[in-house]
Design a protein around this motif. Structure first.
Motif, PDB file in Angstrom:
ATOM      1  N   SER A 136       0.843  -1.202   0.000  1.00 33.79           N
ATOM      2  CA  SER A 136       0.000   0.000   0.000  1.00 33.79           C
ATOM      3  C   SER A 136       0.875   1.248   0.000  1.00 33.79           C
ATOM      4  CB  SER A 136      -0.926  -0.025   1.209  1.00 33.79           C
ATOM      5  OG  SER A 136      -1.794  -1.132   1.129  1.00 33.79           O
ATOM      6  N   GLY A 182      -8.005  -2.519  -1.497  1.00 34.80           N
ATOM      7  CA  GLY A 182      -7.985  -1.095  -1.183  1.00 34.80           C
ATOM      8  C   GLY A 182      -7.086  -0.290  -2.094  1.00 34.80           C
ATOM      9  N   ILE A 406      -6.256  -2.484   6.274  1.00 29.98           N
ATOM     10  CA  ILE A 406      -7.306  -2.596   5.252  1.00 29.98           C
ATOM     11  C   ILE A 406      -8.617  -3.152   5.812  1.00 29.98           C
ATOM     12  CG2 ILE A 406      -5.629  -2.782   3.381  1.00 29.98           C
ATOM     13  CD1 ILE A 406      -6.311  -5.801   3.250  1.00 29.98           C
ATOM     14  N   THR A 409     -11.501  -1.375   4.033  1.00 31.22           N
ATOM     15  CA  THR A 409     -11.616  -1.459   2.576  1.00 31.22           C
ATOM     16  C   THR A 409     -11.825  -2.871   2.059  1.00 31.22           C
ATOM     17  OG1 THR A 409      -9.188  -1.475   2.460  1.00 31.22           O
ATOM     18  CG2 THR A 409     -10.299   0.636   2.104  1.00 31.22           C
TER      19      THR A 409
END
Length: 487
Positions: A136, A182, A406, A409
């Motif tokens: 991420s 996500g 996450i 998400t």
């Protein structure tokens, strides 16, 4: 906070299309301005894997001719757009962000790219991602570090890192990313963007997979809707794709009211990192705005468990370990060290455990649908934390905390429900904060309409003032008298 400009590169797609139709702007001139922004900012941001301005110029000239004839090819004719590197473009290598991969070279473009080209979109190139899209952040063993246009010391988020940087920096208004837990919405929250992870099957893919979706990263809900109307057109290569739906008029001229909608407010993911107080306050303020407008806002408790999050992370690790093991030994050493450690941690996981992980994911899918079904919309943070240093692969640095960020998400990837992000505030030190707006399965239209309403009603302090550079201005001629006065 940086302020936006009136230059063509800062305009939305809907503004560009209107200007083309009126004859006020040319796609060629717009591309020239976008190219100037890219030239200025790209050395620091590192958003592109493959930039092809020559092909873009040819596409812009063709678009200019169509607009002069009054015959645009489609809704985004002449609008600059980028696509993530894992969305195939014919003849462009696809390394999946990893220095260890021998890139495949596609012989046909992906459905997303073909729909954009059919509609006259001016594709600037392919944007970067981290190794296998499993981080991420914008950290890649192949590409290096991709940085935030707001503050180059901060992350873009990921894995649609290049797409997010391009959207916030003014590399045109339309950008397509992909999302499996996500990866569209996380750049959204950490860059102040409006994004959409569409319903499962809404946007056809040439490699469908559990939880994976392609969708828009933009600066407005109306641009997200415009882009979705193009890339959601059907393609027989995706056997999971939804029946065609007319999304050309997703958003009415005036935002649709939210009065009477039943809205869940979800502030406890039930797992992962604790929620930052500044993020909580911004999301609660957004929910209060919905309530003040007549929506029925009710708290929604946690429905994801730490076990579900662990099992999802383990399942992904096993999947990536199979990809890692398929590489030659020397190539494995070129994979990002963080990813090497992440996959090797599950070397001892057997097939029975992996199948149990899959069953746990199905339970997460069931729990998400059941918990959210009573609501027209669910409001939540996108992530529990704000943007972190650009050099960190994950929000906690180099440590292995699984997928602790996450919890808000990932459930919607597994359930296939649409989920958007939109900026709802800033931290005291200027970092962006994203509100997630999710809806019932297949109600992409309802989610986009709610985000559009929020954009039109959010307070001024929550509106991003985009970090797009001022256009260069030529110095005014200096008169002989003035030259003499300064001699």
């Amino acid at each position: 906070m940086p302020h936006s400009t009136g230059r063509p590169a800062s305009l939305t797609a809907t503004e560009l299309v209107a200007a083309y139709a009126a004859g006020d702007l040319s796609p060629v001139d717009v591309l020239q301005d976008v190219a100037a922004v890219i030239e200025e900012r790209e050395p620091a941001l590192n958003a592109f894997w493959h930039l092809d301005l020559e092909s873009a110029r040819a596409a812009a000239r063709s678009s200019e001719q169509r607009w002069e004839r009054g015959q645009p090819a489609g809704p985004v004719d002449g609008v600059p757009v980028t696509v993530k590197e894992n969305l195939a473009r014919k003849g462009v290598p696809m390394p999946a962000g990893s220095a260890g991969v021998e890139p495949a070279v596609p012989v046909r473009s992906s459905p997303v790219v073909e729909r954009l080209e059919e509609s006259g979109g001016v594709i600037l190139g392919s944007t970067v991602m981290p190794d296998w899209g499993m981080l991420s952040s914008g950290v890649s063993s192949l590409h290096g570090i991709t940085r935030s246009p707001w503050n180059s010391a901060l992350t873009t988020g990921g894995s649609s890192s290049g797409a997010g940087a391009a959207a916030a920096a003014g590399y045109g208004p339309l950008h397509v990313g992909t999302d499996i837990g996500g990866s569209i919405r996380l750049p959204g929250t950490w860059l102040g963007l409006t994004t959409l992870k569409p319903s499962a099957g809404r946007v056809p893919l040439d490699a469908p997979y559990l939880g994976r979706a392609a969708g828009p990263l933009t600066r407005t809900a109306r641009d997200a809707a415009l882009l979705l109307s193009v890339i959601s057109r059907p393609d027989p290569r995706d056997w999971t794709s939804l029946p065609p739906e007319d999304l050309g008029t997703v958003l009415p001229p005036e935002p649709r009211e939210v009065r009477g909608l039943r809205v869940g407010l979800h502030l406890d993911a039930g797992c992962g990192l604790p929620l930052d107080p500044e993020v909580r306050r911004a999301v609660e303020a957004a929910a209060a705005l919905f309530a003040d407008a007549g929506a029925e806002v009710e708290p929604l408790g946690p429905f994801m468990t730490p076990r579900m999050l662990h099992d999802l992370d383990e399942f992904w690790r096993v999947r990536s370990l199979a990809d890692f093991d398929a590489l030659p030994p020397a190539a494995r050493e070129r994979v990002l060290p963080f990813i090497q450690r992440w996959v090797l941690a599950v070397r001892g996981v057997d097939g029975t455990t992996a199948l149990r992980d899959y069953a746990s994911i199905m339970l997460l899918q069931k729990a998400t649908v059941a918990a959210t079904e009573p609501f027209d919309l669910v409001l939540a943070p996108v992530a529990p934390v704000t943007a972190f240093p650009a050099e960190w692969p994950m929000p906690w640095g180099e440590d292995d905390a699984g997928m602790a960020h996450i919890g808000f998400t990932a459930p919607y990837n597994m359930s296939g429900q649409p989920a958007a992000s939109v900026n709802c505030g800033f931290t005291a030190d200027g970092r962006t904060i994203g509100l997630q707006v999710s809806g019932r399965r297949f109600d992409d239209v309802g989610v986009l309409r709610a985000v559009d309403w929020y954009e039109q009603h959010r307070p001024a302090e929550a509106v991003p003032s985009w970090p797009i550079p001022e256009p260069e201005r030529r110095a005014e001629p200096v008169s002989a008298d003035e030259r003499g006065a300064h001699a």
